[in-house]
Design a protein around this motif. Structure first.
Motif, PDB file in Angstrom:
ATOM      1  N   LEU A  27      -6.263 -30.789  12.572  1.00  0.00           N
ATOM      2  CA  LEU A  27      -5.855 -29.942  11.449  1.00  0.00           C
ATOM      3  C   LEU A  27      -5.468 -30.788  10.241  1.00  0.00           C
ATOM      4  CD1 LEU A  27      -5.383 -26.841  10.960  1.00  0.00           C
ATOM      5  CD2 LEU A  27      -2.957 -27.333  11.303  1.00  0.00           C
ATOM      6  N   THR A  28      -4.732 -31.874  10.488  1.00  0.00           N
ATOM      7  CA  THR A  28      -4.316 -32.755   9.404  1.00  0.00           C
ATOM      8  C   THR A  28      -5.516 -33.420   8.747  1.00  0.00           C
ATOM      9  OG1 THR A  28      -2.268 -33.202  10.642  1.00  0.00           O
ATOM     10  CG2 THR A  28      -2.766 -34.641   8.772  1.00  0.00           C
ATOM     11  N   ALA A  29      -6.421 -33.931   9.570  1.00  0.00           N
ATOM     12  CA  ALA A  29      -7.610 -34.614   9.037  1.00  0.00           C
ATOM     13  C   ALA A  29      -8.494 -33.663   8.243  1.00  0.00           C
ATOM     14  CB  ALA A  29      -8.398 -35.231  10.190  1.00  0.00           C
ATOM     15  N   LYS A  30      -8.536 -32.397   8.637  1.00  0.00           N
ATOM     16  CA  LYS A  30      -9.399 -31.423   7.976  1.00  0.00           C
ATOM     17  C   LYS A  30      -8.851 -30.990   6.623  1.00  0.00           C
ATOM     18  CE  LYS A  30     -11.581 -26.892   8.652  1.00  0.00           C
ATOM     19  NZ  LYS A  30     -11.758 -25.749   9.592  1.00  0.00           N
ATOM     20  N   TYR A  31      -7.553 -30.760   6.542  1.00  0.00           N
ATOM     21  CA  TYR A  31      -6.985 -30.138   5.350  1.00  0.00           C
ATOM     22  C   TYR A  31      -6.192 -31.089   4.454  1.00  0.00           C
ATOM     23  CZ  TYR A  31      -8.270 -25.658   7.388  1.00  0.00           C
ATOM     24  OH  TYR A  31      -8.968 -24.601   7.908  1.00  0.00           O
ATOM     25  N   ALA A  32      -5.884 -32.288   4.925  1.00  0.00           N
ATOM     26  CA  ALA A  32      -5.073 -33.211   4.122  1.00  0.00           C
ATOM     27  C   ALA A  32      -5.638 -34.616   4.251  1.00  0.00           C
ATOM     28  CB  ALA A  32      -3.616 -33.165   4.584  1.00  0.00           C
ATOM     29  N   LYS A  33      -6.831 -34.827   3.700  1.00  0.00           N
ATOM     30  CA  LYS A  33      -7.547 -36.075   3.920  1.00  0.00           C
ATOM     31  C   LYS A  33      -6.777 -37.297   3.408  1.00  0.00           C
ATOM     32  CE  LYS A  33     -12.159 -33.967   3.934  1.00  0.00           C
ATOM     33  NZ  LYS A  33     -11.660 -32.583   4.032  1.00  0.00           N
ATOM     34  N   THR A  34      -6.206 -37.188   2.208  1.00  0.00           N
ATOM     35  CA  THR A  34      -5.460 -38.325   1.666  1.00  0.00           C
ATOM     36  C   THR A  34      -4.211 -38.591   2.495  1.00  0.00           C
ATOM     37  OG1 THR A  34      -6.277 -37.910  -0.572  1.00  0.00           O
ATOM     38  CG2 THR A  34      -4.238 -39.187  -0.371  1.00  0.00           C
ATOM     39  N   PHE A  35      -3.490 -37.551   2.822  1.00  0.00           N
ATOM     40  CA  PHE A  35      -2.283 -37.673   3.637  1.00  0.00           C
ATOM     41  C   PHE A  35      -2.626 -38.248   5.014  1.00  0.00           C
ATOM     42  CE2 PHE A  35       0.675 -35.673   6.705  1.00  0.00           C
ATOM     43  CZ  PHE A  35       1.873 -36.170   6.222  1.00  0.00           C
ATOM     44  N   VAL A 291      -9.526 -38.168  -5.401  1.00  0.00           N
ATOM     45  CA  VAL A 291      -9.661 -39.624  -5.391  1.00  0.00           C
ATOM     46  C   VAL A 291     -10.798 -39.989  -4.441  1.00  0.00           C
ATOM     47  CG1 VAL A 291      -8.499 -41.815  -4.924  1.00  0.00           C
ATOM     48  CG2 VAL A 291      -7.190 -39.867  -5.834  1.00  0.00           C
ATOM     49  N   PRO A 292     -11.831 -40.704  -4.899  1.00  0.00           N
ATOM     50  CA  PRO A 292     -12.952 -41.058  -4.016  1.00  0.00           C
ATOM     51  C   PRO A 292     -12.511 -41.974  -2.879  1.00  0.00           C
ATOM     52  CG  PRO A 292     -13.127 -42.191  -6.132  1.00  0.00           C
ATOM     53  CD  PRO A 292     -12.009 -41.209  -6.269  1.00  0.00           C
ATOM     54  N   GLN A 293     -13.242 -41.909  -1.778  1.00  0.00           N
ATOM     55  CA  GLN A 293     -12.871 -42.658  -0.580  1.00  0.00           C
ATOM     56  C   GLN A 293     -12.796 -44.162  -0.837  1.00  0.00           C
ATOM     57  OE1 GLN A 293     -11.901 -41.140   2.029  1.00  0.00           O
ATOM     58  NE2 GLN A 293     -11.766 -42.729   3.597  1.00  0.00           N
ATOM     59  N   TRP A 294     -13.731 -44.693  -1.620  1.00  0.00           N
ATOM     60  CA  TRP A 294     -13.736 -46.141  -1.854  1.00  0.00           C
ATOM     61  C   TRP A 294     -12.450 -46.581  -2.550  1.00  0.00           C
ATOM     62  CZ3 TRP A 294     -13.141 -48.007  -6.763  1.00  0.00           C
ATOM     63  CH2 TRP A 294     -13.435 -47.159  -7.833  1.00  0.00           C
ATOM     64  N   LYS A 295     -11.935 -45.730  -3.435  1.00  0.00           N
ATOM     65  CA  LYS A 295     -10.713 -46.095  -4.130  1.00  0.00           C
ATOM     66  C   LYS A 295      -9.511 -46.002  -3.202  1.00  0.00           C
ATOM     67  CE  LYS A 295      -8.295 -45.692  -8.470  1.00  0.00           C
ATOM     68  NZ  LYS A 295      -8.298 -45.145  -9.839  1.00  0.00           N
ATOM     69  N   LYS A 296      -9.531 -45.027  -2.310  1.00  0.00           N
ATOM     70  CA  LYS A 296      -8.449 -44.921  -1.334  1.00  0.00           C
ATOM     71  C   LYS A 296      -8.375 -46.194  -0.488  1.00  0.00           C
ATOM     72  CE  LYS A 296      -8.748 -39.880  -0.830  1.00  0.00           C
ATOM     73  NZ  LYS A 296      -9.047 -38.765   0.100  1.00  0.00           N
ATOM     74  N   LEU A 297      -9.541 -46.649  -0.031  1.00  0.00           N
ATOM     75  CA  LEU A 297      -9.562 -47.848   0.818  1.00  0.00           C
ATOM     76  C   LEU A 297      -9.126 -49.087   0.037  1.00  0.00           C
ATOM     77  CD1 LEU A 297     -12.881 -47.172   2.771  1.00  0.00           C
ATOM     78  CD2 LEU A 297     -10.526 -46.857   3.577  1.00  0.00           C
ATOM     79  N   ARG A 298      -9.478 -49.156  -1.237  1.00  0.00           N
ATOM     80  CA  ARG A 298      -9.086 -50.296  -2.065  1.00  0.00           C
ATOM     81  C   ARG A 298      -7.577 -50.323  -2.307  1.00  0.00           C
ATOM     82  NH1 ARG A 298     -11.683 -50.963  -7.986  1.00  0.00           N
ATOM     83  NH2 ARG A 298     -10.002 -49.515  -8.489  1.00  0.00           N
ATOM     84  N   THR A 299      -6.951 -49.152  -2.198  1.00  0.00           N
ATOM     85  CA  THR A 299      -5.507 -49.055  -2.442  1.00  0.00           C
ATOM     86  C   THR A 299      -4.691 -49.599  -1.273  1.00  0.00           C
ATOM     87  OG1 THR A 299      -5.839 -47.108  -3.845  1.00  0.00           O
ATOM     88  CG2 THR A 299      -3.636 -47.411  -2.930  1.00  0.00           C
ATOM     89  N   LEU A 300      -5.233 -49.547  -0.076  1.00  0.00           N
ATOM     90  CA  LEU A 300      -4.456 -49.884   1.118  1.00  0.00           C
ATOM     91  C   LEU A 300      -3.895 -51.312   1.107  1.00  0.00           C
ATOM     92  CD1 LEU A 300      -6.458 -48.041   3.915  1.00  0.00           C
ATOM     93  CD2 LEU A 300      -4.513 -47.245   2.551  1.00  0.00           C
ATOM     94  N   PRO A 301      -4.703 -52.348   0.775  1.00  0.00           N
ATOM     95  CA  PRO A 301      -4.113 -53.690   0.756  1.00  0.00           C
ATOM     96  C   PRO A 301      -3.045 -53.857  -0.313  1.00  0.00           C
ATOM     97  CG  PRO A 301      -6.385 -53.736  -0.048  1.00  0.00           C
ATOM     98  CD  PRO A 301      -6.173 -52.390   0.553  1.00  0.00           C
TER      99      PRO A 301
END
Length: 310
Positions: A27-35, A291-301
């Motif tokens: 449920l979380t993965a489906k409705y709150a992708k960024t979270f 926010v596009p996925q590539w930018k999300k991944l770039r934010t993690l480090p």
């Protein structure tokens, strides 16, 4: 002829704890992708508890904003609160409840933030406008600041600073206000992102006093007018949201070390929605900011580095 009594009603068989956590994760993965992305940075026990909390919050929100919201009444929310009390007494009634009951017991969660969230849904039953920011703040606290309180109980705080003998008498600092501030920041971001959707449902969450300040009318809002008045109004709203993000960041250092990276990541990822709104020239009526996925991944480090030095 001997008449046998009617069979007693069967108790509903619920899924196992592990299966329930899987349902909450889905449920979380489906409705709150960024979270959801932020939760993957947590330890297994903490991420599962957060999924269980999110699933309950999502189901609570659906009572007022979901497909069956047209038949939701105050009595519906009264029954939902009774359902909540049963879970805190250790009695799950639905498959999703099993995971939350486990999280309640494992992390000693407090029932009050959950009750406050239900109170926020009650506000949505009879309000579609907020005159002042003070009124909106109460709503934001109830539907989102409460999530900060629920999550802090799971994240836990850092008590290593109190281990030295000369610090034993120093009270442990719990970043309660900062946790609420992060929830408020997230909800204000939701409000700005979802302006178009809310307008189509006849709801205006931006305070009416702010519309008046920029000479922007309710009719303009319902018509989706994007002009310099609207852009100025949105700049004001975005700055307010960012102030709450800044306040929230001050509390991250007080969290347990294994919680700092995911909280930094969640805060930064959600705050980037505001950046997208700006890049879209504040048109939230016809475009949904994401926010596009590539930018999300770039934010993690970057979030990891902040969790180590700030």
């Amino acid at each position: 002829m001997l008449q046998l009594p009617d069979s007693p009603p069967r108790m509903k068989t619920l899924v196992s704890v592990d299966e329930s956590y899987k349902l909450c994760r889905h449920l979380t993965a489906k409705y709150a992708k960024t979270f959801y992305l932020g939760t993957l940075l947590m330890s297994p026990a903490k991420r599962q508890a957060i999924w269980a909390i999110y699933a309950w919050c999502r189901r609570t929100d659906e009572l007022v904003d979901g497909p069956a919201s047209a038949i939701t009444t105050p009595e519906t929310l009264d029954l939902w609160e009774q359902h909540l009390e049963a879970m805190f007494a250790g009695h799950p009634k639905e498959n999703y409840d099993v995971a939350l009951v486990d999280a309640i017991q494992r992390f000693n969660l407090d029932i009050q933030p959950f009750r406050d969230m239900i109170a926020g849904q009650r506000m949505d039953l009879h309000r579609s406008r907020y005159q002042t920011f003070e009124e909106l703040y109460l709503y934001c606290y109830r539907v989102a600041g409460t999530v900060g309180l629920m999550s802090t109980a799971v994240m836990e705080v850092d008590n290593t600073a109190n281990t030295a003998p000369w610090h034993q008498s120093k009270p442990l600092y719990i970043p309660t206000q900062e946790a609420i501030a992060l929830g408020i920041a997230n909800q204000l971001t939701n409000i700005l992102r979802d302006v178009g959707e809310d307008a189509r449902r006849g709801r205006i969450y931006i305070p009416l006093e702010d519309l008046a300040r920029f000479n922007y009318t309710e009719q303009d809002f319902c018509n989706g007018v994007v002009d310099e008045r609207w852009r100025s109004l949105m700049r004001f709203q975005i700055e307010r949201a960012r102030q709450f993000y800044t306040e929230a960041e001050k509390g991250i250092t007080h969290l347990a070390p294994d919680a700092r990276w995911p909280v930094w990541a969640a805060s930064m990822l959600y705050g980037q929605i505001l950046d997208v709104i700006e890049r879209n020239d504040y048109d939230v009526f016809s475009q949904r900011a994401y926010v596009p996925q590539w930018k999300k991944l770039r934010t993690l480090p970057i979030a990891w580095m902040r969790s180590q030095v700030l």
